[in-house]
Design an enzyme around this catalytic site. Structure first.
Site, PDB file in Angstrom:
ATOM      1  N   CYS A   1      28.631   8.717 -26.622  1.00  0.00           N
ATOM      2  CA  CYS A   1      27.875   9.791 -27.286  1.00  0.00           C
ATOM      3  C   CYS A   1      28.250  11.146 -26.688  1.00  0.00           C
ATOM      4  O   CYS A   1      28.066  11.377 -25.495  1.00  0.00           O
ATOM      5  CB  CYS A   1      26.376   9.559 -27.137  1.00  0.00           C
ATOM      6  SG  CYS A   1      25.386  10.895 -27.840  1.00  0.00           S
TER       7      CYS A   1
ATOM      8  N   GLU B   1      -8.439  24.571  -2.914  1.00  0.00           N
ATOM      9  CA  GLU B   1      -7.585  24.257  -4.042  1.00  0.00           C
ATOM     10  C   GLU B   1      -6.273  23.696  -3.523  1.00  0.00           C
ATOM     11  O   GLU B   1      -5.586  24.343  -2.732  1.00  0.00           O
ATOM     12  CB  GLU B   1      -7.337  25.582  -4.787  1.00  0.00           C
ATOM     13  CG  GLU B   1      -7.201  25.485  -6.238  1.00  0.00           C
ATOM     14  CD  GLU B   1      -8.476  25.079  -6.984  1.00  0.00           C
ATOM     15  OE1 GLU B   1      -9.561  25.019  -6.385  1.00  0.00           O
ATOM     16  OE2 GLU B   1      -8.338  24.794  -8.177  1.00  0.00           O
TER      17      GLU B   1
ATOM     18  N   GLU C   1      13.874  22.878  16.971  1.00  0.00           N
ATOM     19  CA  GLU C   1      13.092  22.656  18.177  1.00  0.00           C
ATOM     20  C   GLU C   1      11.822  21.861  17.835  1.00  0.00           C
ATOM     21  O   GLU C   1      11.421  20.949  18.565  1.00  0.00           O
ATOM     22  CB  GLU C   1      12.736  24.022  18.796  1.00  0.00           C
ATOM     23  CG  GLU C   1      11.920  23.983  20.078  1.00  0.00           C
ATOM     24  CD  GLU C   1      12.605  23.258  21.237  1.00  0.00           C
ATOM     25  OE1 GLU C   1      13.813  22.973  21.133  1.00  0.00           O
ATOM     26  OE2 GLU C   1      11.914  22.940  22.228  1.00  0.00           O
TER      27      GLU C   1
ATOM     28  N   LYS D   1      -7.598  33.546  -8.090  1.00  0.00           N
ATOM     29  CA  LYS D   1      -8.036  32.228  -8.549  1.00  0.00           C
ATOM     30  C   LYS D   1      -6.800  31.340  -8.643  1.00  0.00           C
ATOM     31  O   LYS D   1      -5.902  31.581  -9.443  1.00  0.00           O
ATOM     32  CB  LYS D   1      -8.718  32.352  -9.910  1.00  0.00           C
ATOM     33  CG  LYS D   1      -9.298  31.041 -10.398  1.00  0.00           C
ATOM     34  CD  LYS D   1     -10.164  31.289 -11.638  1.00  0.00           C
ATOM     35  CE  LYS D   1     -10.903  30.032 -12.058  1.00  0.00           C
ATOM     36  NZ  LYS D   1     -10.042  28.903 -12.347  1.00  0.00           N
TER      37      LYS D   1
ATOM     38  N   LYS E   1     -17.001  37.077  -5.861  1.00  0.00           N
ATOM     39  CA  LYS E   1     -18.143  36.413  -5.219  1.00  0.00           C
ATOM     40  C   LYS E   1     -19.012  37.435  -4.505  1.00  0.00           C
ATOM     41  O   LYS E   1     -18.490  38.341  -3.855  1.00  0.00           O
ATOM     42  CB  LYS E   1     -17.641  35.423  -4.156  1.00  0.00           C
ATOM     43  CG  LYS E   1     -16.630  34.453  -4.676  1.00  0.00           C
ATOM     44  CD  LYS E   1     -16.004  33.627  -3.565  1.00  0.00           C
ATOM     45  CE  LYS E   1     -14.966  32.707  -4.197  1.00  0.00           C
ATOM     46  NZ  LYS E   1     -14.300  31.843  -3.231  1.00  0.00           N
TER      47      LYS E   1
ATOM     48  N   CYS F   1      25.546  11.008 -32.223  1.00  0.00           N
ATOM     49  CA  CYS F   1      26.660  10.077 -32.375  1.00  0.00           C
ATOM     50  C   CYS F   1      26.374   8.942 -33.352  1.00  0.00           C
ATOM     51  O   CYS F   1      27.269   8.162 -33.687  1.00  0.00           O
ATOM     52  CB  CYS F   1      27.081   9.502 -31.024  1.00  0.00           C
ATOM     53  SG  CYS F   1      25.932   8.263 -30.396  1.00  0.00           S
TER      54      CYS F   1
ATOM     55  N   CYS G   1      20.932   7.874 -33.166  1.00  0.00           N
ATOM     56  CA  CYS G   1      21.149   9.115 -32.430  1.00  0.00           C
ATOM     57  C   CYS G   1      21.617  10.225 -33.374  1.00  0.00           C
ATOM     58  O   CYS G   1      22.570  10.029 -34.128  1.00  0.00           O
ATOM     59  CB  CYS G   1      22.186   8.882 -31.330  1.00  0.00           C
ATOM     60  SG  CYS G   1      22.678  10.403 -30.496  1.00  0.00           S
TER      61      CYS G   1
ATOM     62  N   CYS H   1      19.526   6.877 -26.632  1.00  0.00           N
ATOM     63  CA  CYS H   1      20.705   6.622 -27.460  1.00  0.00           C
ATOM     64  C   CYS H   1      21.541   5.580 -26.717  1.00  0.00           C
ATOM     65  O   CYS H   1      21.782   5.694 -25.524  1.00  0.00           O
ATOM     66  CB  CYS H   1      21.496   7.915 -27.629  1.00  0.00           C
ATOM     67  SG  CYS H   1      23.206   7.634 -28.080  1.00  0.00           S
TER      68      CYS H   1
ATOM     69  N   GLU I   1     -11.077  37.384  -4.935  1.00  0.00           N
ATOM     70  CA  GLU I   1      -9.975  36.525  -4.451  1.00  0.00           C
ATOM     71  C   GLU I   1      -9.132  36.072  -5.620  1.00  0.00           C
ATOM     72  O   GLU I   1      -9.637  35.948  -6.739  1.00  0.00           O
ATOM     73  CB  GLU I   1     -10.547  35.236  -3.833  1.00  0.00           C
ATOM     74  CG  GLU I   1     -11.189  35.385  -2.502  1.00  0.00           C
ATOM     75  CD  GLU I   1     -11.781  34.048  -2.019  1.00  0.00           C
ATOM     76  OE1 GLU I   1     -11.836  33.082  -2.803  1.00  0.00           O
ATOM     77  OE2 GLU I   1     -12.179  34.002  -0.856  1.00  0.00           O
TER      78      GLU I   1
HETATM   79  S1  IVH Z   1     -14.993  29.548  -5.561  1.00  0.00           S
HETATM   80  C1  IVH Z   1     -18.978  27.208  -7.338  1.00  0.00           C
HETATM   81  N1  IVH Z   1     -12.636  30.600  -5.316  1.00  0.00           N
HETATM   82  O1  IVH Z   1     -11.704  27.387  -9.872  1.00  0.00           O
HETATM   83  C2  IVH Z   1     -17.509  27.161  -7.324  1.00  0.00           C
HETATM   84  N2  IVH Z   1     -12.888  28.743  -6.762  1.00  0.00           N
HETATM   85  O2  IVH Z   1     -12.892  27.382 -12.482  1.00  0.00           O
HETATM   86  C3  IVH Z   1     -17.008  28.152  -6.339  1.00  0.00           C
HETATM   87  N3  IVH Z   1     -10.788  28.043  -7.805  1.00  0.00           N
HETATM   88  O3  IVH Z   1     -13.887  24.719  -9.290  1.00  0.00           O
HETATM   89  C4  IVH Z   1     -15.567  28.126  -6.367  1.00  0.00           C
HETATM   90  N4  IVH Z   1      -9.506  29.539  -6.852  1.00  0.00           N
HETATM   91  O4  IVH Z   1     -11.698  24.764  -7.965  1.00  0.00           O
HETATM   92  C5  IVH Z   1     -13.372  29.648  -5.893  1.00  0.00           C
HETATM   93  N5  IVH Z   1     -10.626  31.649  -4.966  1.00  0.00           N
HETATM   94  C6  IVH Z   1     -11.330  30.686  -5.542  1.00  0.00           C
HETATM   95  C7  IVH Z   1     -10.760  29.758  -6.424  1.00  0.00           C
HETATM   96  C8  IVH Z   1     -11.577  28.801  -7.021  1.00  0.00           C
HETATM   97  C9  IVH Z   1      -9.549  28.514  -7.676  1.00  0.00           C
HETATM   98  C10 IVH Z   1     -11.186  26.915  -8.670  1.00  0.00           C
HETATM   99  C11 IVH Z   1     -12.265  26.035  -8.091  1.00  0.00           C
HETATM  100  C12 IVH Z   1     -13.338  25.993  -9.117  1.00  0.00           C
HETATM  101  C13 IVH Z   1     -12.617  26.432 -10.343  1.00  0.00           C
HETATM  102  C14 IVH Z   1     -13.580  27.014 -11.342  1.00  0.00           C
END
Ligand code: IVH
Length: 670
Positions: free
Chosen positions: A436, A179, A37, A118, A295, A416, A413, A431, A116
Site C-alpha cells: 500500500c 491538580e 550526580e 486554573k 478565591k 490501494c 483501502c 489496510c 490563581e
Molecule cells: S480551588 C472548592 N484552584 O477546577 C473547589 N481549583 O472546576 C476549590 N482547579 O475541582 C478548588 N485549578 O480541581 C482551585 N487554582 C485552582 C484550580 C482548581 C484547577 C480545578 C479543581 C476544581 C475544578 C473546578
C-alpha cells in the site's frame, strides 16, 4: 547480612540528600547538583537497599515504582467533601460575584482575593500524617473517591515526606488538594509514541492524565511524567493559618508546589489585569490552563461565606473564552497511517477558533464515532486545545434534521484497494495491502523523522514523488538514490538534490536505539527501542531474539515481544534491513545502563547449580540489571555457591562477601 551502623547512617544520609535535591529540583526549580550526580547518589542508595533488604523503606526516594498491580481501586471517603466551582465568563459576571460576596458579608470590610491559574487537569487529594504521604485519592463524586496512592507515588512532585523549609510547622495531618496534569510537551511525546505503537491517541492532556491515573498497574503511570500543583486543603487541624496566601507559602515550605501563577488582588481591576496577563501567556505556558480561580483570601471570611449547592461561595472559576466552536461535518474521510491503521477524519465547514481556522478534526477511530454518534451532516462542537489537533467534543443532536448519514468504514483501502481488517479486541481497522503506497509513504516519513533517522529535507512532498514515481519501494532504496534521480523531482534544484543526498549520507551514522525506533515496529516507540538497545547491546541479538528472550527486557510484555519477533520473522522486513546495513547504516554497540532489580550488584558464580547452567544464570543476572563477574573482590556483592564450589568460596569468606546458596539465589532472581 544485617547492616551495620555505618551503612544505616549512609542510607539515611543518602535519603535525606535525595529528598533535599528533589525539593530543589521539583519545587524550587533550582537544582544544586547535576542530573548525573543525582543519578550517582540514587544508584548508591538503590545498591545499599538491595544489599541490605532490612533497610528497605517504602518512603525511600527509590520506591516510586514497583508496587504490584491492583485488581481494583478501594473507595476513599474524603473527610471534607471536594466541592466544585461556580463559573463566570465575563467581567460583568465577575463583578456580580464580587458584589454578591460584599453583600453577603454586609460590606463590613474590603475583600482581598487570591487569583490563581486554573489548571486543566484532574483533581486529587493527598493525605500526609506526621509529614508522611499515606493516602492519595481522586475526587470521585466529591464525597467518595478512589484510592490511587500507588499511582500518585510515581509522581515526582509528590513528596513522600514533607520537609520544614520555613517557619510553618508541619501539621499532624494534612489533607492537601491539587491538580495532577501532564505538560504539553510530554503529552505530545506520549501521543507520538502511541501513534508509533499503533495505539489510539489521547484527545487532550487532561484525558491522558485521567487515563494515567486510572491505571491499576502503577508501572504504566510511572512512564507518564505527571506533575502536581496544589490549590487548597481539606480539613486542616493543629496549625494556624489565616489566609489562602499564607497557605500557599506554607505548602511551598513543606515541599509541595502551589499554583505558580498566583496574585494577591485587592480589587476587581487587579483581578482583570491578572486575567488578561494570563490569557496572553496562555499559549506559551508549558501546560494547559483554562481560566483563573478567584478565591477570598481570608479563611475567616471564607467560613462566613460558606457553601451553596456543592460549591463554595468564596471562590469562582473565571474561565477563558472556550477554544470551542460549533460547525458542521461536511464529510468523513479516511487516512491511512504507517501501520495501515485507517483514521477517520471529519471534514468541517471552516470555522475560526481562537485565531486559527479549523477545517479538519480527528475522529480517532470507529469506536469514538459510535460512542459520540457522529454522523455526516451533524452540527458538532469542536475544540482546539493548545497545539493539539482539533477534535469533536460532541454532537448537537437538537440540530439534526433527519438527513444525516451514518459513517461506514470502507471495506477496502481507499488508497490501494486491499481489504480492510479489524483484529479482535482492537479499535483500529487496518489496510492489509503489503504494498500500500499510503503505508509506505507514512513509514518513510516516520523513518526520516527527527526522532528516527533524522534525514533533513526528506519532506512529505518529496516522499510522495519518490513513491509515486516508483523510485523508492522501501526505506533501503533511499540509500541507493542518485543525484540525477533526486534532481528529476518537481521543484528540486541541483543544490537541494545535493543537500538531500548529503543528509541521507549523514543519516547512515546513527545510534542503535534510533535505528530500532525508525523501523516502525508496532508497539516499539523510542522508550522501548532504548530498553532493547540497552538490554541486548547489539542489533543482531535483537533481531535473533526469541519472544521469551525479548520478554526479559524491561517494559516488554508478551504482546510487544510477539510484535518484535513477528517483525523480524517477515522476509520483507529482513530484506529491507539487510539493504540498510549493506548501505552501511551503522551504529555503535550499546553498553547497558544497568537498571533493574539487581542493578549495581555484582555476582560471582562458583560450583554447579542444579536448576540452571552457568550461562543461563549469568543471563538472568544481567537481565535484571546485575553484573556477572568471574573473580571475587571486595566489590563483589554476592558469591553464588553451587555444588562443589571452588576457591572462590574461600576468597568470599576471607573478604566477608555474602555467600548465597542456590535456593537463596533462585529466590533473588525469581
Ligand atoms: S480551588 C472548592 N484552584 O477546577 C473547589 N481549583 O472546576 C476549590 N482547579 O475541582 C478548588 N485549578 O480541581 C482551585 N487554582 C485552582 C484550580 C482548581 C484547577 C480545578 C479543581 C476544581 C475544578 C473546578
Amino acid at each position: 547480612m544485617p547492616a551495620d551502623k555505618h551503612v544505616k547512617a549512609e542510607v539515611e544520609r543518602l535519603r535525606q540528600e535525595l529528598t533535599q535535591h528533589n525539593y530543589r529540583y521539583y519545587v524550587l526549580d533550582d537544582p544544586l547538583i547535576s542530573d548525573a550526580e543525582y543519578d550517582r547518589l540514587f544508584r548508591r542508595l538503590a545498591e545499599l537497599e538491595n544489599q541490605y533488604p532490612g533497610l528497605r523503606d517504602p518512603l525511600s526516594p527509590t520506591q516510586r515504582v514497583g508496587a504490584p498491580p491492583l485488581t481494583q481501586f478501594a473507595s476513599v471517603r474524603h473527610s471534607l467533601p471536594m466541592l466544585s466551582l461556580g463559573n463566570v465568563v465575563s467581567r460583568e459576571e465577575m463583578q456580580e460575584f464580587h458584589e454578591r460576596s460584599q453583600r453577603f458579608l454586609k460590606n463590613t470590610q474590603p475583600i482581598e482575593y487570591v487569583a490563581e491559574a486554573k489548571i486543566d487537569g484532574v483533581a486529587v487529594e493527598l493525605v500526609y500524617e506526621q509529614g508522611k504521604f499515606v493516602l492519595g485519592s481522586t475526587r470521585g463524586d466529591g464525597v467518595t473517591g478512589e484510592d490511587i496512592t500507588q499511582n500518585l507515588r510515581t509522581v515526582r512532585s509528590v513528596p513522600f515526606l514533607l520537609g520544614r523549609h520555613g517557619s510553618h510547622p508541619i501539621p499532624p495531618r494534612l489533607e492537601v488538594r491539587g491538580e495532577i496534569f501532564l505538560a504539553s510537551a510530554p503529552f505530545r511525546q506520549l501521543n507520538r509514541e502511541r501513534a508509533a505503537a499503533g495505539e489510539p491517541l489521547f484527545a487532550n492532556p487532561r484525558n491522558a492524565t485521567a487515563g494515567s491515573l486510572k491505571q491499576l498497574d502503577s508501572s504504566v503511570t510511572a512512564k507518564r511524567p505527571l506533575d502536581l500543583f496544589c490549590h487548597g486543603v481539606g480539613r486542616l487541624e493543629g496549625i494556624s493559618l489565616t489566609t489562602h496566601w499564607e497557605l500557599t507559602e506554607a505548602l511551598k515550605e513543606w515541599g509541595l508546589k502551589p499554583i505558580p501563577q498566583r496574585r494577591l488582588c485587592r480589587n476587581l481591576d487587579e483581578i482583570f489585569a491578572f486575567f488578561d496577563t494570563l490569557e496572553k501567556q496562555r499559549d506559551e505556558l508549558p501546560y494547559e490552563i483554562d481560566g483563573v480561580v478567584v478565591k477570598v483570601n481570608s479563611f475567616a471570611l471564607q467560613r462566613q461565606l460558606g457553601d451553596v449547592s456543592r460549591s463554595p461561595r468564596w471562590a469562582i472559576a473565571y474561565k477563558f473564552p472556550a477554544r470551542q466552536a460549533t460547525t458542521k461535518v461536511l464529510a468523513i474521510s479516511v487516512q491511512v497511517g504507517r501501520t495501515g491503521v485507517l483514521t477517520p477524519v471529519a471534514e468541517l465547514e471552516a470555522v475560526g477558533i481562537g485565531g486559527v481556522t479549523v477545517r479538519n478534526a480527528s475522529l480517532h477511530n470507529m469506536d469514538e464515532i459510535v460512542r459520540k454518534d457522529i454522523r455526516i451532516g451533524d452540527t458538532v462542537v469542536v475544540e482546539r486545545a493548545g497545539d493539539v489537533i482539533p477534535y469533536v467534543v460532541k454532537v448537537i443532536t437538537e440540530k439534526r434534521t433527519g438527513s444525516e448519514k451514518k459513517f461506514i468504514m470502507p471495506s477496502h483501502c481507499p488508497v490501494c484497494g486491499a481489504e480492510v481488517e479489524r483484529e479482535a479486541g482492537e479499535a483500529a481497522y487496518r489496510c492489509t495491502g503489503l504494498a500500500c503506497p499510503a503505508k509506505l509513504k507514512e513509514s518513510l516519513k516516520f523513518f526520516g523523522a527527527r526522532g528516527s533517522m533524522d534525514i533533513e529535507g526528506l519532506g512529505e512532498k518529496i516522499i510522495d514523488q519518490l513513491v509515486d514515481k516508483g523510485l523508492v519501494q522501501d526505506a533501503g532504496d533511499l540509500y541507493g538514490l542518485s543525484k540525477e534521480q533526486l534532481a528529476s523531482l518537481e521543484r528540486m534544484a541541483d543544490k537541494s538534490a545535493q543537500n538531500l543526498l548529503d543528509a541521507i549520507e549523514k543519516s547512515k551514522t546513527t545510534t542503535l536505539p534510533r535505528f530500532i525506533a525508525s523501523l516502525g515496529i508496532r508497539h516499539v516507540g523510542e522508550a522501548t527501542a532504548q530498553q532493547l538497545a540497552e538490554h541486548f547491546g547489539e542489533f543482531d541479538d535483537i533481531r535473533k531474539a526469541t519472544e521469551e528472550e525479548l520478554q526479559q527486557v524491561r517494559d516488554v510484555g508478551p504482546e510487544v515481544a510477539r510484535s518484535i519477533a513477528h517483525f523480524f520473522a517477515q522476509e520483507q522486513n529482513r530484506r529491507v534491513i539487510d539493504k540498510l546495513l549493506k548501505a552501511r547504516v551503522h551504529f555503535p554497540k550499546v553498553t547497558a545502563r544497568r537498571t533493574g532489580k539487581l542493578s549495581g550488584q555484582t555476582f560471582v558464580l562458583t560450583g554447579t547449580l542444579a536448576s540452571l547452567t552457568r550461562p543461563e544464570a549469568q543471563k538472568r543476572i544481567e537481565a535484571l540489571g546485575g553484573k556477572a563477574s568471574s573473580s571475587v573482590s571486595k566489590q563483589t556483592s554476592y558469591v553464588v555457591a553451587g555444588a562443589e564450589p571452588g576457591a572462590k568460596l574461600d576468597k568470599a569468606r576471607q573478604l566477608g562477601v555474602r555467600v548465597l546458596d542456590e535456593d537463596e539465589f533462585l529466590r533473588m532472581i525469581a
